[in-house]
Write an enzyme that holds these catalytic residues in place. Structure first.
Site, mmCIF file in Angstrom:
data_model
loop_
_atom_site.group_PDB
_atom_site.id
_atom_site.type_symbol
_atom_site.label_atom_id
_atom_site.label_comp_id
_atom_site.label_asym_id
_atom_site.label_seq_id
_atom_site.Cartn_x
_atom_site.Cartn_y
_atom_site.Cartn_z
ATOM 1 N N VAL A 290 7.167 -6.202 22.318
ATOM 2 C CA VAL A 290 7.448 -4.773 22.174
ATOM 3 C C VAL A 290 7.960 -4.478 20.766
ATOM 4 C CG1 VAL A 290 8.940 -2.886 22.959
ATOM 5 C CG2 VAL A 290 7.883 -4.430 24.622
ATOM 6 N N GLU A 295 6.603 1.424 17.278
ATOM 7 C CA GLU A 295 6.318 2.585 18.127
ATOM 8 C C GLU A 295 6.672 3.902 17.466
ATOM 9 O OE1 GLU A 295 10.515 1.342 19.198
ATOM 10 O OE2 GLU A 295 8.613 0.353 18.833
ATOM 11 N N ASP A 337 -18.345 26.336 -2.711
ATOM 12 C CA ASP A 337 -19.151 27.547 -2.816
ATOM 13 C C ASP A 337 -18.777 28.255 -4.116
ATOM 14 O OD1 ASP A 337 -20.853 29.653 -1.984
ATOM 15 O OD2 ASP A 337 -19.121 30.763 -1.267
ATOM 16 N N ASN A 688 9.198 -5.981 11.419
ATOM 17 C CA ASN A 688 8.790 -6.539 12.708
ATOM 18 C C ASN A 688 8.298 -7.966 12.548
ATOM 19 O OD1 ASN A 688 9.411 -4.037 13.660
ATOM 20 N ND2 ASN A 688 7.334 -3.441 14.217
ATOM 21 N N ASN A 716 14.696 -2.726 16.850
ATOM 22 C CA ASN A 716 13.411 -2.032 16.806
ATOM 23 C C ASN A 716 13.585 -0.530 16.949
ATOM 24 O OD1 ASN A 716 10.474 -2.316 16.729
ATOM 25 N ND2 ASN A 716 10.521 -1.556 18.836
ATOM 26 N N ASP A 720 13.601 1.244 13.062
ATOM 27 C CA ASP A 720 12.294 1.879 12.913
ATOM 28 C C ASP A 720 12.387 3.395 13.029
ATOM 29 O OD1 ASP A 720 11.088 -0.470 12.561
ATOM 30 O OD2 ASP A 720 9.762 -0.372 14.296
#
Length: 889
Positions: A290, A295, A337, A688, A716, A720
């Site tokens: 995990v 995440e 254009d 990680n 984590n 993070d």
């Protein structure tokens, strides 16, 4: 051979056929129209005059599609695993991120589904038709092939018409063809079956606007059979392409999913081989899997894009599709254009030729000479009306001529009151000139303007040096040709004075014996900032290509003025494109920079050919004819003020100020956003990786498992989260616009990022394991707390160091990104709370550190920051792999 009906041939060459032939083929009358009963029968048979609905995605399907991305599925699996190992806070956090991401994506895509609705809203007002010889008001949806439609100024054309009558009829077709000037319409058949839409002067197209005169026409196509319907079909077929960021994150998600599974299996096997208990080892392996997945990445991406969209609104660019913000940073080609995008979509006097002298803008009016007479003619010979607001309403060309009179100090309204109009010979395409007769003191004056050839045919003298002189028509025509070659629309001006009373002046004498006064050249002027924006694009390594439906000569002139077309460069026309096989088109798009008289399908073909060469293409435009190409391009950019609803709904980005230069600022913002996303990937994947290496290396050197599952999930979640989100606010680096574009297929790990992940991840893990080894061998009871602290705080040093891939932290300064500084301080505070707060320490199974141990942990945590600063020092001196591409010189 019988003439095919409108249902059997999608695009008949109606403009090549006489009106009588068409009326016979449609079984109708060019004078009386259809019988009412026949119109009802055809409506029941052919259906309403409306555009096809196309296939729409239900709202639920759009919502569910937000959960099909690989990264999203991996994170969903991580949420389930977190719940299984008893960490509901992680499950809640990940679920919240996924829901936020889905809601934002759904909102953006649902709005894009309204493009066809904007198309269907065009030309739905009631229209006047003649049926059975009588005039009726019917809904536009009830029109059928063979109906006789009556047009007047202010009408939107409700269907495609073959004109049967045109009295001073001029129609604005810029939204469909790109032609800046209203088109003078006529009735006679034309010889060229392959003529571009802009040259089919005897047709009126659905969705265009009548700006002057009146006319009538037989309906030759309705609904999907119209030119507008054909564009709607193209728009429905073009579903767009995935952005470079979406492709990169998909590949990253696939790799991280595979890595997480492999790590989980490897750690579990190593633990079992060492004799660890199976259940704790399984929880550790799952926790590490995990933790290996960042995440927070979808949240960081969403926040970065949302912040970028907010900044771009302040810079007059509205983002309709969030991933498109980053796509601008990858753009290698901008297909623009001309009318209304690079130019101002209005007519302006560019040059005058009077008394053998050229003048730009409004000259000073001398006391004698041709200038006063020329300005008098321009003030009198027109059909412009002055609105109550003071603005001039009428043909843009005539408005521009009156603006010239105003700039020269004249008052057109006062001049017209002093010279009342007595008679008029109107402008028609056959005559190519307009003449008005006015009172002038004791006599009369005839004022004429029009094409040089037609005006000169009625002139016998020329005003030169304050007096009438012999006319040399060849010299004048040579000057007119030279002005036209620069893309100007050239108007000749002449006059004749009469001493006789009005009753003695015959109309057929007005355009004979005239005195030529001068030439006026007009142009839809380039935007003042467009040339600088094109130059900036070139500096940024972006190629600008102009694609227009306008005339090749005009396109060449504007392209050269803006620096898009090099001297001697090629202008490719739509007719030439139609004759090219696909493989030849693929070669030509590499060198052609200006396209003229191009139709909607050809714009899409150009975009596709460029994409096939590996280019990331932005398409700008404002007209209905631009919408399919806007949808097909990697990023479609529409004009907000002067553009059509259709173009805006099909685009990813809308320029609120209709300013091409705004795109340059948007490119800068797109590059900044991608840089910041890349910084987060550098930070999160490295950290990680360090966690993975720590759990793999410790057992290999004879140490116990260094961290508990809750330690991994805490690191984590906290490291993070806030610091990663704060990276989205990192300012742009100074050289960001001077870099070449990123190749669309370039990996997010390019330019040394993967090397950084490997060596810094190993360094961080090495420092952490060294801390564990020292504390373990010295018998410290809280060795695990020290290991936990060093790993967490090392990541804070890392996030500060990777704010730039080249610049030092000292040069950047800590205060230049205050959200990040605040996030780091908060994270450090939370980490210390897990050690020193009794309740938190009980949950995380930590023990308080004394002052010496805490200082040692802080010093060890700074090793990574110092090492990364050394890496950047080597990069700046070219002794190590390069970070982002070096600035262009």
């Amino acid at each position: 051979m019988p003439l095919p009906g409108p249902a059997s041939v999608p695009r008949p060459a109606w403009h090549t056929l006489p009106v009588d032939t068409i009326a016979t083929a449609l079984v109708t009358s060019a004078a009386a129209g259809l019988a009412p009963d026949e119109a009802r029968t055809r409506l029941a048979r052919d259906g309403p005059n409306s555009l096809p609905e196309g296939r729409r995605r239900p709202a639920l399907r759009i919502l569910l599609a937000q959960f099909t991305d690989v990264m999203v599925l991996v994170l969903a699996g991580a949420a389930v695993l977190a719940g299984l190992i008893g960490e509901p806070q992680d499950t809640i956090a990940i679920a919240a991120i996924l829901v936020l991401n889905a809601v934002l994506g759904f909102a953006q895509e649902h709005r894009a589904e309204r493009a066809l609705e904007a198309l269907r809203a065009l030309a739905v007002a009631p229209v006047r038709v003649r049926r059975g010889g009588s005039t009726h008001i019917v809904p536009a949806t009830d029109l059928v092939p063979g109906d006789l439609v009556l047009l007047e100024a202010g009408n939107l054309v409700p269907a495609d018409l073959r004109l049967t009558e045109a009295v001073h009829l001029r129609i604005e077709e810029a939204a469909l063809t790109g032609e800046a000037t209203p088109v003078e319409k006529a009735v006679p058949a034309l010889p060229d079956a392959a003529a571009p839409l802009g040259d089919r002067r005897n047709l009126a197209f659905r969705g265009t606007a009548v700006v002057h005169g009146r006319g009538a026409g037989l309906v030759v196509a309705t609904g999907a059979g119209t030119e507008l319907g054909r564009i709607a079909a193209l728009l429905a077929q073009e579903t767009g392409v995935r952005t470079p960021l979406q492709l990169r994150l998909t590949r990253l998600g696939q790799r991280l999913a595979a890595a997480a599974l492999a790590i989980c299996v490897l750690v579990l096997l190593l633990g079992l081989l060492r004799g660890e208990a199976p259940l704790p080892m399984l929880l550790t392996a799952v926790s590490l899997a995990v933790a290996a997945i960042p995440e927070a990445l979808p949240a960081v991406v969403t926040v970065a894009l949302a912040l970028g969209a907010r900044r771009m609104i302040r810079a007059h660019a509205l983002v309709r599709h969030l991933p498109a913000v980053e796509t601008l940073g990858s753009v290698t080609v901008i297909c623009s254009d001309k009318t209304g995008t690079l130019t101002e979509n209005r007519m302006e006097v560019e040059r005058c030729w009077v008394d053998d002298a050229h003048s730009t803008g409004a000259p000073a009016v001398p006391g004698e000479g041709a200038w006063p007479a020329l300005l008098e003619v321009l003030a009198l010979c027109h059909d412009v009306h002055l609105a109550e607001s003071g603005t001039m309403v009428g043909d843009p060309l005539e408005v521009a001529l009156l603006e010239l009179v105003r700039q020269a100090g004249g008052d057109p309204a006062a001049m017209a009151r002093a010279r009342p109009r007595l008679a008029e010979l109107p402008f028609t395409s056959e005559r190519a000139r307009m003449t008005t007769l006015h009172e002038s003191g004791t006599g009369l004056v005839a004022c004429t303007k029009g094409s040089p050839e037609r005006v000169l045919s009625g002139c016998t003298s020329r005003w030169r040096a304050g007096a009438a002189a012999p006319l040399e028509a060849g010299e004048v025509l040579q000057q007119a040709a030279a002005m036209a070659a620069t893309g100007l629309r050239v108007i000749a001006v002449a006059m004749r004075r009469f001493a006789e009373p009005p009753a003695h002046v015959l109309l057929d004498r007005l355009e004979t014996g005239q005195t030529f006064l001068g030439l006026v050249g007009l142009l839809d002027p380039p935007r003042a900032e467009a040339a600088a924006a094109v130059a900036t694009c070139r500096t940024a390594g972006i190629t600008v290509v102009m694609i227009t439906g306008d005339h090749p000569v005009t396109a060449r002139s504007i392209g050269a003025r803006l620096g898009i077309l090099e001297p001697g460069g090629e202008v490719c026309t739509g007719a030439e494109l139609a004759a090219l096989p696909p493989e030849e088109l693929g070669r030509r798009v590499a060198t052609v920079r200006v396209y003229a008289r191009v139709e909607p399908e050809q714009k899409i073909a150009i975009v596709r050919a460029l994409q096939a060469r590996g280019e990331c293409v932005a398409m700008t435009g404002d007209g209905i004819n631009d919408a399919p190409a806007l949808r097909r391009a990697d990023i479609g950019v529409a004009m907000g003020r002067g553009g059509t609803d259709v173009a805006r709904e099909a685009a990813h980005l809308v320029l609120l100020d209709d300013n091409f230069a705004t795109i340059v600022g948007a490119v800068r913002e797109g590059r900044r956003i991608y840089d910041n996303i890349r910084k987060f990937v550098r930070y999160a994947v490295t950290c990680n990786a360090a966690e993975v290496w720590t759990l793999l290396l410790a057992p290999l050197v004879g140490l116990p498992i260094p961290l508990l599952p809750i330690h991994l999930l805490w690191i984590n979640l906290v490291t993070d989260g806030l610091p990663g989100l704060a990276l989205a606010a990192e300012p742009a680096e100074p050289d960001i616009v001077r870099r070449p574009p990123r190749p669309p297929a370039e990996s997010i790990f390019a330019h040394g990022l993967w090397q950084h992940v490997v060596w810094v991840g190993l360094l961080m893990a090495g420092v952490t394991v060294a801390t564990q080894a020292w504390a373990w061998h010295h018998g410290a009871a809280h060795w695990q707390t020290m290991t936990f602290t060093v790993l967490a705080l090392s990541q804070m040093g890392h996030v500060l160091a990777i704010r730039s891939e080249r610049e030092s932290l000292a040069r950047l300064g800590l205060a230049s990104n205050r959200p990040l500084l605040g996030a780091v301080l908060l994270t450090v505070t939370l980490q210390l709370a897990t050690i020193y707060h009794p309740g938190a320490a009980a949950i995380f199974r930590t023990q308080p550190l004394d002052a010496g141990e805490l200082v040692l942990c802080l010093l060890l945590s700074a090793v990574v920051c110092v090492a990364v600063e050394g890496e950047k020092w080597l990069v700046r001196r070219g002794r190590l792999y390069r970070g982002p591409p070096a600035p262009a010189t």
